[in-house]
Design an enzyme around this catalytic site. Structure first.
Site, mmCIF file in Angstrom:
data_model
loop_
_atom_site.group_PDB
_atom_site.id
_atom_site.type_symbol
_atom_site.label_atom_id
_atom_site.label_comp_id
_atom_site.label_asym_id
_atom_site.label_seq_id
_atom_site.Cartn_x
_atom_site.Cartn_y
_atom_site.Cartn_z
ATOM 1 N N GLU A 15 -18.228 7.270 -12.565
ATOM 2 C CA GLU A 15 -18.898 6.046 -12.121
ATOM 3 C C GLU A 15 -18.230 5.573 -10.830
ATOM 4 O O GLU A 15 -17.156 6.043 -10.476
ATOM 5 C CB GLU A 15 -18.779 4.948 -13.178
ATOM 6 C CG GLU A 15 -17.346 4.531 -13.449
ATOM 7 C CD GLU A 15 -17.235 3.177 -14.138
ATOM 8 O OE1 GLU A 15 -18.240 2.449 -14.209
ATOM 9 O OE2 GLU A 15 -16.129 2.829 -14.568
ATOM 10 N N GLU A 52 -14.752 7.178 -9.579
ATOM 11 C CA GLU A 52 -13.972 7.721 -10.692
ATOM 12 C C GLU A 52 -14.486 9.103 -11.085
ATOM 13 O O GLU A 52 -15.692 9.317 -11.182
ATOM 14 C CB GLU A 52 -14.059 6.782 -11.911
ATOM 15 C CG GLU A 52 -13.452 5.422 -11.643
ATOM 16 C CD GLU A 52 -13.325 4.568 -12.907
ATOM 17 O OE1 GLU A 52 -12.395 3.746 -12.956
ATOM 18 O OE2 GLU A 52 -14.141 4.717 -13.841
ATOM 19 N N LYS A 57 -24.616 2.868 -15.055
ATOM 20 C CA LYS A 57 -24.115 4.239 -15.166
ATOM 21 C C LYS A 57 -25.258 5.261 -15.096
ATOM 22 O O LYS A 57 -25.089 6.346 -14.543
ATOM 23 C CB LYS A 57 -23.308 4.406 -16.444
ATOM 24 C CG LYS A 57 -21.994 3.630 -16.418
ATOM 25 C CD LYS A 57 -21.099 4.041 -17.569
ATOM 26 C CE LYS A 57 -20.073 2.978 -17.887
ATOM 27 N NZ LYS A 57 -19.014 2.813 -16.905
ATOM 28 N N ASN A 95 -16.879 2.099 -9.033
ATOM 29 C CA ASN A 95 -16.603 0.675 -9.182
ATOM 30 C C ASN A 95 -16.656 0.042 -7.799
ATOM 31 O O ASN A 95 -15.869 0.398 -6.922
ATOM 32 C CB ASN A 95 -15.257 0.454 -9.849
ATOM 33 C CG ASN A 95 -15.267 0.956 -11.284
ATOM 34 O OD1 ASN A 95 -16.253 0.784 -11.997
ATOM 35 N ND2 ASN A 95 -14.202 1.602 -11.701
HETATM 36 P P1 ADP Z 1 -15.733 2.094 -17.729
HETATM 37 O O1 ADP Z 1 -16.864 1.534 -16.930
HETATM 38 O O2 ADP Z 1 -15.550 1.372 -19.012
HETATM 39 O O3 ADP Z 1 -14.495 2.241 -16.927
HETATM 40 P P2 ADP Z 1 -15.969 4.998 -17.547
HETATM 41 O O4 ADP Z 1 -17.251 5.735 -17.531
HETATM 42 O O5 ADP Z 1 -15.255 4.911 -16.265
HETATM 43 O O6 ADP Z 1 -16.232 3.552 -18.155
HETATM 44 O O7 ADP Z 1 -15.030 5.659 -18.633
HETATM 45 C C1 ADP Z 1 -13.800 5.094 -19.011
HETATM 46 C C2 ADP Z 1 -12.916 6.169 -19.593
HETATM 47 O O8 ADP Z 1 -13.525 6.838 -20.681
HETATM 48 C C3 ADP Z 1 -12.575 7.290 -18.623
HETATM 49 O O9 ADP Z 1 -11.452 6.975 -17.861
HETATM 50 C C4 ADP Z 1 -12.294 8.446 -19.553
HETATM 51 O O10 ADP Z 1 -11.001 8.350 -20.094
HETATM 52 C C5 ADP Z 1 -13.250 8.243 -20.673
HETATM 53 N N1 ADP Z 1 -14.495 8.988 -20.469
HETATM 54 C C6 ADP Z 1 -15.629 8.508 -19.967
HETATM 55 N N2 ADP Z 1 -16.583 9.456 -19.941
HETATM 56 C C7 ADP Z 1 -16.037 10.580 -20.432
HETATM 57 C C8 ADP Z 1 -16.518 11.914 -20.681
HETATM 58 N N3 ADP Z 1 -17.759 12.265 -20.418
HETATM 59 N N4 ADP Z 1 -15.655 12.807 -21.194
HETATM 60 C C9 ADP Z 1 -14.392 12.459 -21.489
HETATM 61 N N5 ADP Z 1 -13.891 11.236 -21.306
HETATM 62 C C10 ADP Z 1 -14.700 10.296 -20.779
HETATM 63 MG MG MG Z 2 -14.291 3.352 -15.386
#
Ligand code: ADP
Ligand code: MG
Ligand code: ADP
Length: 667
Positions: A288, A275, A116, A290
């Protein structure tokens, strides 16, 4: 084109890949752990290779075993599914070295996007809008607090190598950063073997909207529109849909173009997902990328008419994309609900067990079920607790939701705790129907967790009508059976009291074509006992799939001996058919009180007791940490709910706990 591919995964995604491969005339090899030797994905493949003991670290995650399996079976390419080795650089490299094609992007794209911290840096360079935050890993708590202060609360702590919603905490103040950093680091190390954690601004009222991209090895990259995945619990998606009810054409395009720009920056090929988190003003920020197929890819397939697994296989075999950006379709609406073995009444914690009954809704052009389980199979503690994906399609959002309601009503599963009622409740929730989504939806709308729903009175009356029709049918059948005894003349009453939970409904029934007209409280309802060409309900069947007042209605019924448990639209009801006198008496019955267990801290899930934070004799205050239980690689802190004193310990660190096992005793 390949003649044989190996699927380095299990469960529904392994089955899903196998289906497409078969359709394309490609042979498939399954790999499986000892626990999975009878699994559906093994039965669906042409060949299978056992690769080790149940824990995934000793089977599905062992690169050498999978490379060996390719060699021994002559598989030319590997589809990794999602999770496991799907985003593992070393795996890609090992396949490359062995001359086997990876059905996914190139190693360098995985490396760049797998982290990340790194991927955010790259996205910024590619001109993609990113979440404000600190560009490096956090050194210690003091630094974390300093950075959080400068970004401004709330902040999000995230494992840099994280995924699947694990290793992630929101912190609203300094104390939460302290607590959160410790557990996030522990989870990061336990789950990903990498304890680097980053901090970024927590976007409030966020929506999760992601863009599907697809690239080939000839420099073509397109976006296949968006999916909205804002309905989440524990940062994990529960409902996904495409398109998003929130995006306008201009935002869709801007997000799509940024996603393609980022993909170009890493020479992306294959299917991938960028995403974004979107705020209430439709500002969007990169979260991020995927570099694999996503769980929720079916909704994109339904609105674009593409098979993403087929596209991935074709691209891996060197074929160019057969369509341009302008030719990508966006027709209708698709909705996906993730059916999990988890308990919505206990904070959505995973549940395990055997699928004593498993009847899934029929697949049609509007209903698709992706699963990897079967009746009699086991949901084990070793793997992800997702049982199936229920995916529906309609011309618009309401139509997709309507199909989803029926599909969920018709999914009959016993033997495990599961979230089907909760999914149904979401499909009837007014705010969900309006499309006013946010990733906090579940937390905001179900602040005390999910404890079942109350049906609206019109629906409840239709349930009463179904109960009466079923009871009449059963009574008629009993009369036919007993009537065969000489000298016995059976007679069936046509009026009863249907008692649902503690309410009495007087009903009377008359025969009509295909069913009964039921008068409920004086109002007539036509109950026809079958849905289109479906078979009519018969006594003993667990699903009533009929038509009430012209609308399809599915009710699940479990016999309790004296009556039924009914399940419909997310509600669970106790149903009795009584004579008026018996109904009067039933009103006088005392309600059974459940035993008082508030004197104990019970384990909310099966898992490992990692630590105890208190001793006998210690006073505790609400919110104070009592114990940490690890389950499915998640560290769960159990906290005191009231002012009390610990008077005894019933378990010690290292113990394996079953659900509801006593950990501590309070005064
Ligand atoms: P993962 O790799 O576990 O999918 P992500 O970075 O995609 O991690 O985040 C997963 C979820 O967490 C997102 O879909 C969102 O709901 C929440 N999230 C992540 N970062 C943020 C942020 N900066 N502000 C608000 N919600 C967040
Ligand atoms: Mg994610
Ligand atoms: P269908 O037309 O197949 O029943 P839905 O279940 O989506 O599709 O129902 C559409 C609407 O009709 C719902 O919003 C609901 O309020 C109403 N409805 C559903 N079932 C019934 C029923 N048995 N009788 C009358 N109205 C119903």
């Amino acid at each position: 084109m390949f003649e044989k591919i190996l699927i380095a995964n299990r469960g529904e995604i392994a089955c899903r890949v196998a289906k497409t491969a078969r359709r394309m005339g490609i042979k498939t090899v399954a790999v499986h752990s000892e626990a999975d030797k009878d699994a559906l994905h093994v039965r669906m493949a042409d060949e299978a290779v056992e690769i080790g003991p149940p824990p995934s670290a000793q089977s599905y995650l062992v690169i050498e075993r999978i490379v060996e399996a390719c060699k021994s079976t002559g598989a030319q390419a590997v589809h990794p599914g999602y999770g496991f080795l799907s985003e593992n650089e070393a795996f890609c490299q090992a396949l490359k070295d062995a001359g086997i094609t990876f059905i996914g992007p190139d190693v360098h794209a995985i490396a760049a996007m797998g982290d990340k911290i790194e991927s955010k840096r790259l996205a910024k360079q590619a001109g993609v809008s990113t979440v404000p935050g600190h560009p490096d890993a956090i050194a210690d708590v003091e630094e974390a607090i300093e950075i959080a202060g400068s970004i401004g609360y709330p902040v999000m702590l995230k494992a840099s190598a994280g995924g699947g919603g694990k290793g992630m905490r929101v912190a609203y103040n300094e104390a939460e950063v302290r607590d959160g950093l410790r557990t996030t680091i522990a989870e990061a190390a336990a789950s990903f073997g990498d304890d680097r954690v980053l901090i970024e601004k927590y976007i409030e009222e966020p929506r999760h909207i992601e863009i599907q991209v697809l690239g080939d090895t000839h420099g073509n990259i397109v976006y296949l529109h968006e999916r909205e995945c804002s309905i989440q619990r524990r940062h994990q998606k529960v409902i996904e849909e495409a398109p998003s009810p929130f995006l306008d054409q201009a935002t869709r395009r801007a997000m799509g173009e940024q996603a393609v720009a980022l993909s170009r920056a890493v020479d992306y090929r294959s299917a991938g997902t960028v995403e974004f988190i979107v705020d209430k003003n439709r500002n969007f920020y990169f979260l991020e990328m995927n570099t694999r197929l996503q769980v929720e890819h079916p909704v994109t397939e339904l609105i674009t008419g593409l098979d993403l697994v087929e596209q991935m296989i074709r691209v891996a075999a060197g074929e160019p994309l057969q369509f341009t950006q302008e030719e990508v379709r966006l027709d209708g609406w698709a909705m996906e609900a993730r059916f999990y073995a988890e308990d919505p009444e206990r904070g959505f914690l995973p549940s395990i067990g055997r699928l004593r009954r498993y009847i899934q809704p029929q697949e049609t052009k509007n209903v698709r079920i992706d699963t990897g389980v079967y009746e009699g199979g086991e949901i084990s503690m070793y793997y992800d607790p997702m049982v199936a994906k229920v995916v529906t399609y309609g011309l618009d959002r309401n139509a997709a939701i309507g199909h989803m309601r029926h599909a969920l009503d018709g999914f009959y599963v016993r033997g495990i705790r599961h979230n089907l009622s909760f999914l149904s409740a979401l499909m009837h929730h007014p705010r969900f129907l309006e499309g006013r989504l946010s990733t906090n939806f579940i937390a905001e709308e179900f602040p005390d967790g999910f404890n079942g729903i109350t049906l609206d009175s019109a629906t409840l009356q239709r349930v009463v009508a179904v109960a009466a029709a079923i009871h009449r049918q059963r009574a008629e059948r009993n009369r036919r059976i007993t009537g065969q005894m000489p000298g016995h003349v059976g007679k069936v009453s046509h009026t009863w009291i249907i008692r649902i939970d503690r309410d009495n409904w007087p009903v009377s029934t008359t025969e009509i074509e295909g069913g009964y007209e039921v008068s409920v409280d004086g109002k007539p309802h036509a109950v026809v006992n079958h849905w289109q060409t479906g078979k009519a309900w018969e006594v003993g069947q667990p699903l009533f799939d009929g038509v009430v007042d012209g609308h399809r209605m599915i009710v699940q019924l479990d016999s309790t001996g004296i009556g039924y448990r009914f399940y419909h639209g997310g509600a669970e009801l106790t149903v009795l058919s009584l004579t008026p006198r018996a109904a009067e008496l039933a009103d006088l019955m005392p309600i059974k009180q459940p035993p008082d267990l508030t004197k104990f801290l019970l384990s909310p899930m099966p898992g490992l007791l990692v630590s105890l934070a208190v001793e006998p004799g210690q006073k505790v205050v609400p919110g104070q940490e009592l114990a940490v239980v690890e389950a499915m690689k998640m560290m769960n802190i159990l906290r005191a709910e009231r002012d009390t004193k610990v008077i005894g310990l019933h378990a010690e660190p290292g113990d394996s706990l079953s659900v509801d096992q006593k950990i501590l005793e309070f005064e």
